[in-house]
Design a protein around this motif. Structure first.
Motif, PDB file in Angstrom:
ATOM      1  N   SER A 216      23.561  37.340  14.456  1.00 37.87           N
ATOM      2  CA  SER A 216      24.741  36.808  13.459  1.00 37.87           C
ATOM      3  C   SER A 216      25.188  37.888  12.645  1.00 37.87           C
ATOM      4  CB  SER A 216      23.694  35.739  12.411  1.00 37.87           C
ATOM      5  OG  SER A 216      24.748  35.270  11.374  1.00 37.87           O
ATOM      6  N   ASP A 217      26.637  38.071  12.342  1.00 39.88           N
ATOM      7  CA  ASP A 217      27.249  38.857  11.619  1.00 39.88           C
ATOM      8  C   ASP A 217      27.148  38.386  10.262  1.00 39.88           C
ATOM      9  OD1 ASP A 217      28.928  41.003  10.498  1.00 39.88           O
ATOM     10  OD2 ASP A 217      30.466  40.015  11.226  1.00 39.88           O
ATOM     11  N   ILE A 218      26.622  39.115   9.206  1.00 41.09           N
ATOM     12  CA  ILE A 218      26.443  38.416   7.846  1.00 41.09           C
ATOM     13  C   ILE A 218      27.921  38.694   7.291  1.00 41.09           C
ATOM     14  CG2 ILE A 218      25.136  38.276   5.673  1.00 41.09           C
ATOM     15  CD1 ILE A 218      23.586  37.702   8.304  1.00 41.09           C
ATOM     16  N   GLY A 219      28.920  38.111   7.561  1.00 40.00           N
ATOM     17  CA  GLY A 219      30.138  38.507   7.189  1.00 40.00           C
ATOM     18  C   GLY A 219      30.667  37.481   6.191  1.00 40.00           C
ATOM     19  N   SER A 220      30.252  36.322   5.901  1.00 38.30           N
ATOM     20  CA  SER A 220      30.572  35.421   4.746  1.00 38.30           C
ATOM     21  C   SER A 220      29.573  35.012   4.086  1.00 38.30           C
ATOM     22  CB  SER A 220      31.473  34.513   5.425  1.00 38.30           C
ATOM     23  OG  SER A 220      30.665  33.345   6.423  1.00 38.30           O
ATOM     24  N   LEU A 221      30.001  34.188   3.108  1.00 36.19           N
ATOM     25  CA  LEU A 221      28.922  33.688   2.186  1.00 36.19           C
ATOM     26  C   LEU A 221      28.259  32.534   2.718  1.00 36.19           C
ATOM     27  CD1 LEU A 221      31.015  33.734  -1.093  1.00 36.19           C
ATOM     28  CD2 LEU A 221      28.899  34.983  -0.564  1.00 36.19           C
ATOM     29  N   GLU A 222      29.133  31.887   3.667  1.00 36.34           N
ATOM     30  CA  GLU A 222      28.543  30.749   4.329  1.00 36.34           C
ATOM     31  C   GLU A 222      27.503  31.130   5.676  1.00 36.34           C
ATOM     32  OE1 GLU A 222      32.073  29.453   2.540  1.00 36.34           O
ATOM     33  OE2 GLU A 222      31.745  31.056   4.260  1.00 36.34           O
ATOM     34  N   VAL A 223      27.727  32.198   6.267  1.00 34.00           N
ATOM     35  CA  VAL A 223      27.083  32.826   7.322  1.00 34.00           C
ATOM     36  C   VAL A 223      25.589  33.457   6.803  1.00 34.00           C
ATOM     37  CG1 VAL A 223      26.864  34.638   9.283  1.00 34.00           C
ATOM     38  CG2 VAL A 223      29.086  33.419   8.846  1.00 34.00           C
ATOM     39  N   TYR A 224      25.967  34.086   5.522  1.00 35.66           N
ATOM     40  CA  TYR A 224      24.923  34.608   4.783  1.00 35.66           C
ATOM     41  C   TYR A 224      23.741  33.399   4.291  1.00 35.66           C
ATOM     42  CZ  TYR A 224      21.981  36.243   0.921  1.00 35.66           C
ATOM     43  OH  TYR A 224      20.730  36.597   0.147  1.00 35.66           O
ATOM     44  N   GLN A 225      24.197  32.344   4.013  1.00 39.73           N
ATOM     45  CA  GLN A 225      23.375  31.339   3.635  1.00 39.73           C
ATOM     46  C   GLN A 225      22.663  30.806   5.090  1.00 39.73           C
ATOM     47  OE1 GLN A 225      25.283  27.366   2.383  1.00 39.73           O
ATOM     48  NE2 GLN A 225      24.182  27.702   0.662  1.00 39.73           N
ATOM     49  N   GLN A 226      23.329  30.356   6.252  1.00 35.57           N
ATOM     50  CA  GLN A 226      23.000  29.967   7.422  1.00 35.57           C
ATOM     51  C   GLN A 226      21.882  30.880   7.990  1.00 35.57           C
ATOM     52  OE1 GLN A 226      23.644  26.896   8.285  1.00 35.57           O
ATOM     53  NE2 GLN A 226      22.062  27.245   9.973  1.00 35.57           N
ATOM     54  N   ALA A 227      22.196  32.235   7.759  1.00 33.88           N
ATOM     55  CA  ALA A 227      21.127  33.004   8.571  1.00 33.88           C
ATOM     56  C   ALA A 227      19.610  32.786   8.021  1.00 33.88           C
ATOM     57  CB  ALA A 227      21.621  34.580   8.402  1.00 33.88           C
ATOM     58  N   GLN A 228      19.587  32.580   6.647  1.00 32.71           N
ATOM     59  CA  GLN A 228      18.404  32.477   6.197  1.00 32.71           C
ATOM     60  C   GLN A 228      17.796  31.151   6.607  1.00 32.71           C
ATOM     61  OE1 GLN A 228      17.982  34.536   2.288  1.00 32.71           O
ATOM     62  NE2 GLN A 228      19.865  34.068   2.174  1.00 32.71           N
ATOM     63  N   PHE A 229      18.631  30.126   6.584  1.00 27.53           N
ATOM     64  CA  PHE A 229      18.084  28.717   7.234  1.00 27.53           C
ATOM     65  C   PHE A 229      17.628  28.885   8.513  1.00 27.53           C
ATOM     66  CE2 PHE A 229      21.277  26.374   4.107  1.00 27.53           C
ATOM     67  CZ  PHE A 229      20.588  26.989   3.005  1.00 27.53           C
ATOM     68  N   ASP A 230      18.441  29.704   9.291  1.00 23.77           N
ATOM     69  CA  ASP A 230      17.898  30.101  10.593  1.00 23.77           C
ATOM     70  C   ASP A 230      16.607  30.673  10.843  1.00 23.77           C
ATOM     71  OD1 ASP A 230      20.094  28.715  11.633  1.00 23.77           O
ATOM     72  OD2 ASP A 230      21.305  30.492  11.985  1.00 23.77           O
TER      73      ASP A 230
END
Length: 801
Positions: A216-230
């Protein structure tokens, strides 16, 4: 084996998280993102690591030190100026005296690096790119390989029409030291844009290894959030450094939890957190160390960084709070809101969904925050589509929106640059033009108001007035839909490039605006562009032959602008006109031909003297005939039939096959002041000139045009499935003749079919040509059915997992 961690990123799309924090240092489950990268390298036996720094370098250096605390050795290389991905690695050349891995410090991955290194060794590769599959490849580099893994093609940040696969470049590379010799020193150089394309062109051993792990490329606020959920869900095979006291409930040391607290996993609670009586911590909440959650507060899908205090009876859902925030009693924070470092949100305040609040801001008591502080409204998709920015007037496209948009554009310009502005005659379009004008001038940009116009006019005006660019606003047809379109023009009179579109989008989302009272832009009103345009157009025509023919036209167009605009031109040419709808009848009016002009002046539809409507391909063929003496080079989109290419060649016109986008077609003959495919008035006048010289009615000329059998279909396809569908099309047509200019064009003995993902809607376009109409229809139907089947099979595979 050594490694380079790229840790210089600013993370502008993650702001306000990254205002005071480098992107590699944003916390994932309370640990810096880069720490996971170090752990991964160490797991695969790589402990000698170079770290490239640029943005807030001391934050990274002070956190990780020499690396001994993490069981590795870290050496830092700081850049005074941006050097790009390859330039950053070159900056570490003295350290990289053996094979090395390049990896980002701001991605989360558990990819098997050892397997990738073995693949690299087995193929004696100069460089190996680690690849993975993603649902939406637009923000990455799409990579294609042959069966042995050798790279055959890649595209950096493609449009949907260029998405030939869902396999992308992760930015993780295995490289031989020889790679460094191809990188210039002290210059900004990029691997994916310069170095790897040069390797591909020179047929050097460049390979792609398709990895199966999490990335996961932590490139957006949504992806940042989802990476932690993952991470909480166990989808990432990396260590979570906390005690799991119950299934998916993780606690660090010294956590104080009142007996009445309710925890719903998965959750992560950091060191020295205090949860007071009656607190409810819902699923997917992450609490940073030293955080206090006061009694009666409810959290759900909330990420809180360290040292924050949340007051009593607050309700926080789907929000991210940075360090040292203070949330008073009875506050409500909405889904997707982001609160920056050291903010204070007053009691009983409401922060609506999607709002971003910059660091060190204070919101008073009982306030309702409906617009971001510093940042603008949250965007969920690209601003630009195929033909500019579209939206419903006074709903999506408002004066406030265009003011911020113009300020974002101005940020990319230089003070004193001159921008031309025009709009259609609709009052709201004119209002928006003045909002844009005000915003540009307040940012130090000079403006030239061309008044009422259309796209061909502003393209002409930008070039003739030597402007840096232009903006045109018009109300699309039908007007009842209230759709506004905003078009940006570059200095050459072409639609702006996708690269500039992205920069405007980024500046808009980040609201990096410039306001300066010391240098306000000048306003110029220019009323003579229409006159100059018409004068220059007449120079392209055989005026005497048109005058002798004494044409009578029926023109169906909008009534506010075109009749007045066309009057001097048609009068000079001796052409008489009835302005009325085509339905009233061409024969009834005794017209030589009928014309329906697009409101924006770019496209038109022709009707013969008998009322017969011409197909798109017939109009294009006429345009080629009519412009053959003026245009020696023409761009034809890959969707155009092959007969038109042959016809143009017979007319001694050089043909360049292009993407279907207007810019791609127009830049082939950018030196021309008028473009027949995107200037309806010019094209119509050239056709009249041709008809006059041939002295034949339009219906007779049609019989001489080549027959083209085309079929077009639109197939529903969710955004998340587009990359997979395109990959399946490539796989199933392996061995066939393919053309990858725009979309995937497949040739066979019966004709060709073009599969083209729509850049604005959840559709895929299927365009085919066959020897007969039946063949074209069969081809299009066959591929439309396959596209639907590919989606079904992908869904079934996912459901079976």
């Amino acid at each position: 084996m050594k490694a380079v961690i790229m840790a210089g990123g600013k993370g502008t799309r993650l702001r306000p998280l990254t205002c005071h924090t480098p992107k590699p240092m944003v916390p994932l489950l309370n640990r810096p993102c880069m720490e996971y990268t170090i752990d991964l390298l160490k797991k695969h036996g790589i402990t000698e690591i170079a770290v490239t720094l640029q943005y807030l370098p001391d934050v990274i250096r002070d956190t990780f030190g020499d690396g001994s605390r993490y069981g590795v050795s870290l050496v830092y290389f700081e850049e005074a100026i941006p050097l790009g991905t390859a330039g950053s690695v070159k900056n570490c050349a003295d350290f990289l005296d053996e094979r090395f891995v390049v990896i980002s410090g701001d991605t989360l991955t558990d990819i098997d690096l050892s397997a990738a290194i073995r693949f690299h060794e087995q193929n004696n590769a100069l460089a190996t790119l680690i690849l993975t599959r993603v649902e939406t490849p637009l923000e990455f580099g799409v990579v294609m390989t042959d069966e042995g893994g050798r790279i055959t093609r890649f595209l950096e940040k493609p449009s949907w029409a260029e998405v030939f696969s869902d396999t992308v470049n992760t930015g993780i590379y295995v490289c031989e030291p020889e790679v460094l010799s191809y990188i210039e020193e002290e210059r900004e150089v990029d691997f994916s844009k310069e170095i790897f394309p040069s390797f591909l062109q020179a047929a050097k051993p460049l390979y792609g290894y398709e990895a199966s792990g999490y990335w996961s490329d932590i490139g957006s606020l949504e992806v940042y959030q989802q990476a932690q959920f993952d991470l909480l869900d166990g989808r990432v095979h990396l260590e979570i450094k906390a005690q799991e006291i119950a299934p998916r409930i993780f606690l660090e040391n010294d956590v104080r939890i009142d007996s009445s607290v309710r925890l719903e996993g998965p959750v992560y609670i950091g060191e020295n957190v205090h949860l007071q009586a009656g607190v409810a911590v819902g699923a997917y909440s992450i609490l940073g160390k030293n955080t206090v959650i006061s009694s009666g507060t409810k959290l759900s899908r909330t990420i809180i960084w360290e040292n924050s205090v949340i007051g009593k009876k607050a309700e926080i859902t789907g929000t991210t709070l940075c360090r040292n925030t203070r949330i008073a009693d009875c506050v409500q924070l909405g889904e997707g809101a982001v609160i920056g470092d050291q903010c204070l949100i007053g009691a009983k305040s409401v922060v609506k969904a999607g709002i971003k609040i910059w660091p060190n801001k204070e919101v008073g008591e009982n306030a309702t925050v409906t617009t971001s502080l510093i940042y603008g409204a949250k965007q969920t998709k690209n601003l630009f589509g195929t033909h500019g920015i579209k939206g419903i007037g006074n709903v999506d496209i408002t004066p406030e929106f265009v003011t911020r948009l113009a300020a974002a554009y101005a940020y990319l310009l230089q003070a004193g640059d001159k921008i031309a502005l025009s709009a259609c005659a609709h009052p709201f379009a004119q209002l928006l033009k003045h909002s844009i004008m005000t915003s540009l001038c307040s940012s130090g940009i000079d403006t030239v108001d061309l008044g009422i116009g259309n796209s061909p006019l502003i393209r002409y005006g930008v070039r003739s007035l030597a402007c840096k660019g232009g903006i045109h606003i018009y109300m699309a047809e039908p007007v009842d839909d209230k759709e506004i379109v905003i078009q940006f023009i570059d200095h050459a009179g072409l639609p702006i490039s996708r690269d500039l579109e992205r920069k405007i989008e980024n500046a808009y989302w980040q609201e990096t605006y410039i306001r300066n009272l010391n240098r306000l832009g000048a306003l110029q009103v220019e009323h003579h562009v229409q006159e100059a345009y018409l004068h220059a157009l007449v120079q392209q025509l055989n005026v005497s032959s048109i005058q002798r023919q004494r044409f009578h036209l029926l023109i169906d167009c909008e009534q506010r602008f075109f009749p007045t605009f066309l009057a001097p031109l048609l009068h000079a040419l001796g052409v008489t006109v009835d302005y009325s709808s085509i339905q009233e009848g061409i024969r009834k009016k005794g017209a030589d031909l009928g014309v329906r002009l697009d409101k924006n002046g770019e496209q038109f539809v022709l009707f013969t003297e008998h009322g017969e409507k011409l197909a798109t391909e017939q109009i294009t063929a006429l345009q080629l005939l009519a412009c053959s003496g003026q245009h020696r080079r023409i761009g034809l989109p890959v969707s155009a039939p092959i007969e038109l290419e042959h016809m143009a060649q017979l007319l001694q016109m050089e043909v360049v096959r292009t993407k279907v986008s207007p810019r791609s077609m127009m830049e082939v003959s950018s030196e021309q002041r008028f473009h027949p495919m995107f200037d309806a008035v010019y094209s119509l006048m050239r056709i009249l000139s041709y008809l006059a010289s041939e002295e034949k009615p339009l219906s007779v000329l049609l019989e001489l045009l080549p027959a083209c059998h085309m079929e077009k279909k639109t197939v529903f396809c969710p955004w998340a499935a587009k990359g997979k569908v395109m990959r399946r099309v490539m796989e199933e047509n392996k061995g066939k003749l393919l053309e990858l200019v725009d979309g995937i064009k497949v040739y066979d003995s019966n004709g060709w079919v073009l599969i083209l993902p729509d850049s604005e809607d959840s559709h895929v376009k299927v365009i085919s040509q066959g020897a007969t109409a039946e063949t074209a229809a069969t081809l299009a139907s066959s591929y439309a059915r396959r596209i639907a089947e590919y989606q079904f099979h992908e869904k079934r595979e996912i459901d079976s997992l």
